[in-house]
Design a protein around this motif. Structure first.
Motif, PDB file in Angstrom:
ATOM      1  N   LEU A 332      37.104  21.302  32.894  1.00 43.17           N
ATOM      2  CA  LEU A 332      37.706  22.598  33.172  1.00 43.17           C
ATOM      3  C   LEU A 332      37.781  23.515  31.956  1.00 43.17           C
ATOM      4  O   LEU A 332      37.896  24.735  32.113  1.00 43.17           O
ATOM      5  CB  LEU A 332      39.113  22.401  33.741  1.00 43.17           C
ATOM      6  N   ILE A 333      37.730  22.961  30.761  1.00 38.75           N
ATOM      7  CA  ILE A 333      37.898  23.786  29.556  1.00 38.75           C
ATOM      8  C   ILE A 333      36.677  23.708  28.644  1.00 38.75           C
ATOM      9  O   ILE A 333      35.966  24.699  28.456  1.00 38.75           O
ATOM     10  CB  ILE A 333      39.174  23.350  28.791  1.00 38.75           C
ATOM     11  N   ILE A 334      36.421  22.532  28.077  1.00 38.64           N
ATOM     12  CA  ILE A 334      35.380  22.414  27.049  1.00 38.64           C
ATOM     13  C   ILE A 334      34.009  22.785  27.596  1.00 38.64           C
ATOM     14  O   ILE A 334      33.265  23.550  26.972  1.00 38.64           O
ATOM     15  CB  ILE A 334      35.355  20.988  26.472  1.00 38.64           C
ATOM     16  N   ARG A 335      33.670  22.254  28.743  1.00 37.07           N
ATOM     17  CA  ARG A 335      32.338  22.468  29.310  1.00 37.07           C
ATOM     18  C   ARG A 335      32.114  23.910  29.750  1.00 37.07           C
ATOM     19  O   ARG A 335      30.985  24.407  29.714  1.00 37.07           O
ATOM     20  CB  ARG A 335      32.146  21.524  30.494  1.00 37.07           C
ATOM     21  N   ARG A 336      33.183  24.603  30.141  1.00 35.00           N
ATOM     22  CA  ARG A 336      33.044  25.902  30.796  1.00 35.00           C
ATOM     23  C   ARG A 336      33.343  27.095  29.890  1.00 35.00           C
ATOM     24  O   ARG A 336      33.141  28.238  30.301  1.00 35.00           O
ATOM     25  CB  ARG A 336      33.950  25.962  32.035  1.00 35.00           C
ATOM     26  N   ILE A 337      33.872  26.851  28.691  1.00 34.75           N
ATOM     27  CA  ILE A 337      34.161  27.958  27.776  1.00 34.75           C
ATOM     28  C   ILE A 337      33.131  27.926  26.661  1.00 34.75           C
ATOM     29  O   ILE A 337      33.187  27.061  25.768  1.00 34.75           O
ATOM     30  CB  ILE A 337      35.592  27.851  27.217  1.00 34.75           C
ATOM     31  N   PRO A 338      32.165  28.847  26.676  1.00 43.63           N
ATOM     32  CA  PRO A 338      31.016  28.761  25.761  1.00 43.63           C
ATOM     33  C   PRO A 338      31.385  28.640  24.288  1.00 43.63           C
ATOM     34  O   PRO A 338      30.785  27.842  23.564  1.00 43.63           O
ATOM     35  CB  PRO A 338      30.246  30.058  26.050  1.00 43.63           C
ATOM     36  N   PHE A 339      32.364  29.409  23.811  1.00 40.41           N
ATOM     37  CA  PHE A 339      32.615  29.394  22.372  1.00 40.41           C
ATOM     38  C   PHE A 339      33.258  28.089  21.908  1.00 40.41           C
ATOM     39  O   PHE A 339      33.247  27.774  20.711  1.00 40.41           O
ATOM     40  CB  PHE A 339      33.468  30.598  21.955  1.00 40.41           C
ATOM     41  N   LEU A 340      33.808  27.296  22.840  1.00 40.72           N
ATOM     42  CA  LEU A 340      34.388  26.014  22.470  1.00 40.72           C
ATOM     43  C   LEU A 340      33.356  24.905  22.352  1.00 40.72           C
ATOM     44  O   LEU A 340      33.569  23.906  21.651  1.00 40.72           O
ATOM     45  CB  LEU A 340      35.443  25.592  23.504  1.00 40.72           C
ATOM     46  N   ARG A 341      32.246  25.041  23.042  1.00 44.26           N
ATOM     47  CA  ARG A 341      31.268  23.955  23.144  1.00 44.26           C
ATOM     48  C   ARG A 341      30.802  23.401  21.796  1.00 44.26           C
ATOM     49  O   ARG A 341      30.790  22.181  21.604  1.00 44.26           O
ATOM     50  CB  ARG A 341      30.064  24.425  23.970  1.00 44.26           C
ATOM     51  N   PRO A 342      30.439  24.236  20.838  1.00 42.75           N
ATOM     52  CA  PRO A 342      29.949  23.670  19.566  1.00 42.75           C
ATOM     53  C   PRO A 342      30.991  22.873  18.801  1.00 42.75           C
ATOM     54  O   PRO A 342      30.646  21.970  18.035  1.00 42.75           O
ATOM     55  CB  PRO A 342      29.508  24.904  18.774  1.00 42.75           C
ATOM     56  N   PHE A 343      32.276  23.169  19.020  1.00 38.37           N
ATOM     57  CA  PHE A 343      33.325  22.442  18.307  1.00 38.37           C
ATOM     58  C   PHE A 343      33.521  21.031  18.856  1.00 38.37           C
ATOM     59  O   PHE A 343      34.224  20.219  18.245  1.00 38.37           O
ATOM     60  CB  PHE A 343      34.633  23.222  18.370  1.00 38.37           C
ATOM     61  N   PHE A 344      32.897  20.753  19.993  1.00 34.39           N
ATOM     62  CA  PHE A 344      32.986  19.419  20.594  1.00 34.39           C
ATOM     63  C   PHE A 344      31.614  18.774  20.715  1.00 34.39           C
ATOM     64  O   PHE A 344      31.405  17.872  21.518  1.00 34.39           O
ATOM     65  CB  PHE A 344      33.671  19.511  21.950  1.00 34.39           C
ATOM     66  N   GLY A 345      30.677  19.241  19.897  1.00 32.00           N
ATOM     67  CA  GLY A 345      29.370  18.606  19.813  1.00 32.00           C
ATOM     68  C   GLY A 345      28.406  18.952  20.923  1.00 32.00           C
ATOM     69  O   GLY A 345      27.349  18.324  21.030  1.00 32.00           O
ATOM     70  N   LEU A 346      28.735  19.940  21.750  1.00 35.71           N
ATOM     71  CA  LEU A 346      27.828  20.341  22.818  1.00 35.71           C
ATOM     72  C   LEU A 346      26.860  21.406  22.314  1.00 35.71           C
ATOM     73  O   LEU A 346      27.086  22.037  21.281  1.00 35.71           O
ATOM     74  CB  LEU A 346      28.617  20.861  24.018  1.00 35.71           C
ATOM     75  N   ARG A 347      25.796  21.614  23.056  1.00 40.71           N
ATOM     76  CA  ARG A 347      24.708  22.478  22.610  1.00 40.71           C
ATOM     77  C   ARG A 347      25.162  23.919  22.397  1.00 40.71           C
ATOM     78  O   ARG A 347      25.849  24.514  23.227  1.00 40.71           O
ATOM     79  CB  ARG A 347      23.577  22.452  23.651  1.00 40.71           C
ATOM     80  N   TRP A 348      24.765  24.462  21.273  1.00 47.96           N
ATOM     81  CA  TRP A 348      24.992  25.876  21.008  1.00 47.96           C
ATOM     82  C   TRP A 348      23.978  26.708  21.773  1.00 47.96           C
ATOM     83  O   TRP A 348      22.893  26.247  22.095  1.00 47.96           O
ATOM     84  CB  TRP A 348      24.852  26.179  19.510  1.00 47.96           C
TER      85      TRP A 348
END
Length: 369
Positions: A332-348
């Motif tokens: 609900l949060i990390i996957r869906r909020i683009p600017f948060l993704r890189p801080f959790f190791g997801l693709r920029w």
């Protein structure tokens, strides 16, 4: 170069992180939990810890092995600059962000639970693992680049031959035995922020890379001899549990640890090397879940422990709340909020990092087992 996805290694990462969460939850019910800044239950369970004594000698080393394997795959279609940029985005950024913004949160919960003064300070916490991994990438990259240029050399053929047999693969234990003989860690499973944890991880990371460098001979070995490795590990664990009260001499413990790991590799290669929608989702979620799991775990303990439920009942409830809470935050949060993704190791969403990420755990068809 055509590539084939290594689904078994994706599963290995997911399983290892899942076991890590369960291990951390079990600590809550041990008398020494507060000494390592875990919330402690008043209802303790020695029985709950017994299976953890088997798990704790290989739960972290296997993650280092898998990380070394992942670096091998990441190098296949990247030059040194692209690789460092990608590892910086995937490892260093989440590590620094987590140290500042994530790990202090579960300490806040700890302080609140014990009615201590709330105090903020950045610290590694459970993310020490990421700091180690980034150091290994920087330290070993020249060696790995040198090996990459010799894919068809006699050296590669030598490694293929070495890792083809159980005796050859087990020979790498000599390096691990040297490490514990020099550093003499007590207990063996004290990995976090210790020189033992650093050098043990360095060896596992290095040999994880070499295992992939050797290609199909390694996978055929662990698949064919998986029951042998599991049997050796089971015998050594029984000896450690019965004779040494769970803390055997280091030279026996490292052999047990690596045999458990080789057995897990073999079983995963035999049964889990196939795609699925579940794997695709869990593989993406595993890294963010690892980063946030401690704050969710502490919050679950904060809510459940005051009810003084039987230890096993509380353990099950906290486990369910931790897993559900982590995946809800991810979904609900990390996957869906683009600017948060890189801080959790997801693709920029930058071209530099988008290119070829999908092949991070791929190998050539000739290397597939």
């Amino acid at each position: 170069m055509k590539t084939t996805r290594r689904y078994d290694i994706d599963w290995l990462r997911v399983i290892a992180i899942g076991l890590l969460l369960i291990y951390h939850i079990a600590i809550i019910f041990q008398p020494w939990a507060m000494f390592i800044a875990f919330i402690r239950s008043d209802e303790l369970s020695e029985g709950l810890w017994k299976p953890m004594t088997m798990l704790n000698v290989w739960r972290i080393p296997i993650l280092f092995y898998v990380s070394g394997m992942g670096l091998y795959f990441a190098m296949q279609k990247r030059n040194w600059w692209q690789l460092l940029a990608e590892r910086t985005q995937r490892i260093l950024v989440p590590f620094v962000f987590g140290m500042i913004a994530i790990t202090p949160l579960h300490i806040f919960v700890f302080q609140k639970y014990y009615k201590m003064a709330l105090d903020y300070y950045p610290h590694f916490g459970h993310l020490w693992f990421l700091g180690n991994i980034f150091c290994y990438v920087v330290l070993l990259l020249p060696v790995f680049l040198w090996l990459k240029k010799r894919q068809d050399s006699s050296l590669k053929k030598w490694f293929e031959k070495l890792f083809k047999t159980p005796l050859g693969l087990l020979s790498i234990n000599l390096f691990f035995i040297a490490e514990v003989s020099i550093l003499r860690p007590k207990p063996f499973a004290m990995y976090a922020e210790t020189w033992h944890g650093f050098f043990l991880g360095l060896l596992a990371f290095f040999f994880g890379f070499l295992n992939m460098y050797a290609g199909k001979s390694f996978w055929k070995n662990v698949r064919k001899w998986r029951f042998l490795y599991a049997g050796i590990a089971a015998v050594l664990f029984t000896m450690r549990f019965v004779v040494y009260a769970t803390e055997a001499p280091g030279y026996l413990t490292v052999i047990e640890s690596n045999c458990w790991i080789f057995a897990v590799f073999g079983f995963c290669n035999r049964y889990l090397n196939k795609p699925s929608k579940t794997l695709s989702y869990l593989s993406n979620a595993a890294y963010p879940v690892y980063i946030i799991h401690m704050i969710v775990l502490y919050l679950a303990a904060y809510v459940v422990l005051p009810y003084h439920l039987p230890a096993m009942v509380a353990f099950v409830i906290i486990t369910v709340l931790t897993f559900v809470g982590c995946f809800l935050i991810y979904e609900l949060i990390i996957r869906r909020i683009p600017f948060l993704r890189p801080f959790f190791g997801l693709r920029w969403n930058f071209p530099l990092f988008q290119k070829k990420n999908k092949n991070a755990l791929s190998i050539t068809k000739e290397e597939a087992s």
